[in-house]
Design a protein around this motif. Structure first.
Motif, PDB file in Angstrom:
ATOM      1  N   ALA A   1       4.922   9.853  -7.761  1.00 49.53           N
ATOM      2  CA  ALA A   1       6.320   9.436  -7.799  1.00 49.53           C
ATOM      3  C   ALA A   1       6.579   8.517  -8.992  1.00 49.53           C
ATOM      4  O   ALA A   1       5.753   7.672  -9.315  1.00 49.53           O
ATOM      5  CB  ALA A   1       6.696   8.726  -6.504  1.00 49.53           C
TER       6      ALA A   1
ATOM      7  N   GLU B   1       0.818  -1.208   0.000  1.00 53.16           N
ATOM      8  CA  GLU B   1       0.000   0.000   0.000  1.00 53.16           C
ATOM      9  C   GLU B   1       0.858   1.267   0.000  1.00 53.16           C
ATOM     10  O   GLU B   1       0.505   2.258  -0.632  1.00 53.16           O
ATOM     11  CB  GLU B   1      -0.895  -0.011   1.257  1.00 53.16           C
ATOM     12  N   VAL B   2       1.982   1.215   0.711  1.00 54.75           N
ATOM     13  CA  VAL B   2       2.842   2.395   0.798  1.00 54.75           C
ATOM     14  C   VAL B   2       3.487   2.686  -0.557  1.00 54.75           C
ATOM     15  O   VAL B   2       3.581   3.840  -0.986  1.00 54.75           O
ATOM     16  CB  VAL B   2       3.913   2.185   1.898  1.00 54.75           C
TER      17      VAL B   2
ATOM     18  N   GLU C   1       2.196   1.778  -3.432  1.00 56.95           N
ATOM     19  CA  GLU C   1       1.079   2.246  -4.264  1.00 56.95           C
ATOM     20  C   GLU C   1       0.768   3.709  -3.991  1.00 56.95           C
ATOM     21  O   GLU C   1       0.496   4.480  -4.916  1.00 56.95           O
ATOM     22  CB  GLU C   1      -0.176   1.419  -3.951  1.00 56.95           C
ATOM     23  N   ALA C   2       0.787   4.081  -2.710  1.00 58.41           N
ATOM     24  CA  ALA C   2       0.482   5.463  -2.342  1.00 58.41           C
ATOM     25  C   ALA C   2       1.495   6.408  -2.973  1.00 58.41           C
ATOM     26  O   ALA C   2       1.128   7.451  -3.524  1.00 58.41           O
ATOM     27  CB  ALA C   2       0.477   5.620  -0.823  1.00 58.41           C
ATOM     28  N   ALA C   3       2.773   6.030  -2.924  1.00 64.65           N
ATOM     29  CA  ALA C   3       3.809   6.889  -3.498  1.00 64.65           C
ATOM     30  C   ALA C   3       3.589   7.067  -4.996  1.00 64.65           C
ATOM     31  O   ALA C   3       3.679   8.172  -5.532  1.00 64.65           O
ATOM     32  CB  ALA C   3       5.187   6.295  -3.226  1.00 64.65           C
ATOM     33  N   ARG C   4       3.257   5.966  -5.674  1.00 61.69           N
ATOM     34  CA  ARG C   4       2.961   6.035  -7.108  1.00 61.69           C
ATOM     35  C   ARG C   4       1.771   6.952  -7.367  1.00 61.69           C
ATOM     36  O   ARG C   4       1.796   7.814  -8.231  1.00 61.69           O
ATOM     37  CB  ARG C   4       2.611   4.641  -7.655  1.00 61.69           C
ATOM     38  N   ASP C   5       0.731   6.751  -6.551  1.00 60.03           N
ATOM     39  CA  ASP C   5      -0.517   7.490  -6.722  1.00 60.03           C
ATOM     40  C   ASP C   5      -0.290   8.994  -6.561  1.00 60.03           C
ATOM     41  O   ASP C   5      -0.962   9.807  -7.178  1.00 60.03           O
ATOM     42  CB  ASP C   5      -1.540   6.982  -5.698  1.00 60.03           C
ATOM     43  N   LEU C   6       0.674   9.346  -5.691  1.00 62.32           N
ATOM     44  CA  LEU C   6       0.923  10.762  -5.416  1.00 62.32           C
ATOM     45  C   LEU C   6       1.939  11.356  -6.386  1.00 62.32           C
ATOM     46  O   LEU C   6       2.437  12.451  -6.170  1.00 62.32           O
ATOM     47  CB  LEU C   6       1.387  10.938  -3.972  1.00 62.32           C
TER      48      LEU C   6
END
Lengths: 303, 362
Positions: free
Chosen positions: A207, A197-198, A200-205
């Protein structure tokens, strides 16, 4: 919590807490065999080596004549060059192992299905069942003059290959080959602590793949990277078979020096001094790597 | 710069549309099937459904983290179906928040700006703005995120998503792991943040309560399909299916069919009732417990009533639930505790108005 309770009553109750005497504690008894084994097999020899390193050169028994001559001889006889060679080879080996292992570890943890991951793990573990020296002689057969590579090239392409043995590259190849699992498995453990999830979150934001790697994955997998790096580095620093089988006499590592001083020169005190310095270097590296990961877990990474 | 501004202004007023969106896992397992939705710009839209209903699958396709088997995701007129998450104007608040544990609160919030190459001073300014927007103290900027409480982390996760400046914020059950008291507070806060920012919020939850408190509109999902879309009021009082009626809190649901006299025949309670709303042939009649009240059986003031014995009585704060045996069925009634002092074993008559309730198909 304590603030709201009566201090005296707490002390009174704490005094009633049942105590287990240490000889009643099974943990102490169960750890006895390993304590004895480590004391006799690990601490004892190290202590003898340490004492011998202060004996006059060439001595074969322990006397009261303590001297620092052996340590002074290290630089006087230019043995420091061997330490530098060993450190350089170990560093290069560690970096190559890291670059090779990271994608494999990532695949094992994040992308491969369990069955495929098991097959890859088995492929990496199986060679460990064959002795290190046997595998290194295998490389010797592949790389040597009239070996498998050269022979194949001569018969198929009629081209003679230059010799590939007895240089630093051959030693590095051997060490990378032998020590890759020691980097890989800590990395696997390190990466498996990074939640999907972490990432994925970085990608989503926003990165990129590279930013995810150095902003999120690598810092979070750092304990694994540090431990893997430390293991590989320390093992490479102490490696001798690779240098002997694939390096011949062309490359002098500190381990070969120690072997020669103890064996050929029969100078135990000087060999001990060389060993003590190597053990010190190794311990310092281990100490600083271990304290680094603890430190980072407490205060977090830089901006 | 000008170009970027205009394109942003264009999409600012655009709705998110989902057309025939389908995700199959393997050949058999349905994640989502033929989902059609239009979510208006600036709306607080909640997708509710039991676990396995496909709501998270749907949201992950909106975020670009999952490639649909078929169908499209459109933002205004732009097809964004295959757009990667890092270039899509959506930001997700994850179920477990997915904060970066090795970073401070400020670094977490400013992460989207950092990866975009924004200078450090500006990142810090934005982080302060976000802290203020989320009503977090400014000193938190240098606090390790691992030292924050559950509620604080929640706010940091939302601040981080907002710092990405998404048009659409996606929430994947972020409150499910938080205790009841704090969840109530955060629900209210989330609604206020929605009002302050004016962005589109799409929220996935399995909790009816959460959906009713926060949403402008709700979509109910079941087995990969959207069963109903409507306002909280619609969904609660006018459910399209029995499943929805019962999923959305306690309900009395009886089989019902229209009578020639203009009422409804309900065999389960053994009588015909009068109902002024639209009646469905061979369907169900639904009555929420709070639409019923204990009445005086000698002088009924309500057009409908049934009589039975209270089998169970339980208190829910200021309100009380009575389970009343009527024939073979159980009627649930909700009242203020102070309204009547009825006890278990008492025989009571409960009544309701002829405009209360809802007739729905089987």
């Amino acid at each position: 919590m304590t603030a709201t309770h009566d201090k005296e009553r707490l002390d009174e109750l704490a005094a009633q807490e049942p105590r287990i005497r240490f000889w009643r504690n099974p943990g102490g008894w169960w750890s006895l065999p390993i304590v004895v084994l480590l004391g006799v097999g690990f601490a004892g020899p190290l202590l003898i080596v340490l004492i011998f390193s202060f004996m006059p050169a060439g001595a074969f028994d322990i006397s009261a004549q303590f001297t620092l001559d052996n340590y002074q001889s290290i630089t006087r006889l230019s043995f420091d060059r061997s330490y530098i060679t060993s450190l350089r080879l170990a560093l290069i080996t560690t970096l190559i192992c890291l670059v090779i292992s990271y994608p494999i570890a990532y695949a094992l943890v994040k992308t491969l299905r369990p069955r495929a991951a098991n097959i890859v793990t088995a492929l990496i573990v199986t060679p460990l069942l064959v002795s290190e020296n046997t595998r290194l002689f295998g490389w010797n057969l592949i790389l040597s003059k009239r070996g498998i590579l050269d022979g194949t090239s001569q018969s198929l392409l009629s081209t003679e290959l230059p010799t590939m043995l007895f240089n630093e590259k051959a030693i590095i190849l051997g060490m990378v080959y032998i020590y890759v699992p020691f980097m890989l498995f800590p990395l696997v453990i390190g990466l498996s602590t990074v939640p999907d999830e972490v990432i994925e979150a970085a990608r989503d934001l926003g990165a990129t793949r590279w930013q995810v790697l150095h902003e999120v994955e690598a810092p979070l997998a750092k304990p694994g990277i540090v431990i893997g790096g430390m293991l590989t580095f320390v093992l490479s620093l102490g490696a001798i078979s690779e240098a002997q089988i694939l390096g011949g006499n062309a490359v002098i590592t500190i381990t070969k020096d120690i072997d020669r001083v103890f064996g050929f020169q029969q100078n135990w005190p000087f060999g001990s001094a060389l060993s003590v310095v190597l053990v010190m270097i190794t311990s310092l590296i281990a100490y600083f790597s271990m304290s680094r990961i603890n430190l980072d877990e407490v205060i977090g990474g830089g901006a | 710069m000008t170009e970027a501004n205009t394109s942003q202004a264009d999409v600012k007023t655009s709705d998110l549309r989902v057309e025939g969106l389908t995700k199959l896992y393997g050949k058999q397992e349905v994640g989502c099937i033929d989902v059609e939705l239009t979510i208006a710009d600036g709306e607080f839209f909640t997708i509710v459904g039991p676990s396995g209903s496909g709501k998270t699958t749907l949201m992950r396709m909106m975020a670009g983290m999952l490639r649909p088997t078929a169908g499209k995701v459109l933002l205004g007129e732009t097809d964004i179906t295959t757009l990667a998450p890092q270039v899509r104007p959506t930001a997700m608040v994850f179920q477990h928040l997915a904060l970066f544990p090795h970073r401070t609160v400020g670094q977490n919030i400013a992460f989207p700006l950092k990866v975009r190459g924004v200078a450090k001073a500006e990142r810090r300014t934005t982080a302060f703005e976000m802290l203020e927007l989320l009503r977090l103290p400014a000193v938190f900027i240098d606090k390790p995120v691992t030292d924050c409480s559950g509620g604080e982390r929640q706010r940091v996760a939302i601040a981080r998503a907002l710092a990405y400046e998404p048009q659409i914020l996606l929430f994947d059950e972020p409150l499910s792991a938080i205790d009841y008291q704090l969840r109530k507070v955060l629900q209210r806060e989330l609604k206020q943040i929605h009002q302050r920012t004016g962005r589109t919020f799409i929220y996935v939850t399995h909790s009816l309560e959460e959906a009713l408190v926060m949403s402008d509109r709700i979509a109910i999902m079941n087995e990969g399909s959207v069963a109903q879309v409507g306002s909280p009021e619609d969904i609660y009082h006018r459910p399209a299916q029995r499943m929805i009626a019962e999923f959305m809190g306690a309900a009395n649901v009886w089989e019902a069919t229209p009578t020639p006299g203009g009422g409804l025949r309900c065999p389960e309670i053994g009588q015909d009732i009068s109902f002024t709303g639209t009646k469905v042939e061979d369907g169900y009649f639904m009555l929420r417990p709070e639409q019923l009240a204990i009445v005086d059986p000698t002088s009924p003031t309500l057009p409908n009533s049934v009589t039975g014995t209270i089998s169970t009585r339980y208190i829910m704060g200021s309100r009380v639930h009575y389970l009343i045996d009527v024939g073979d069925t159980v009627v649930t009634v909700e009242e203020l505790v102070a309204a009547h002092n009825a006890n278990e074993g008492d025989t009571v008559t409960v009544g309701w108005s002829d405009s209360s309730g809802w007739s729905l198909p089987k």
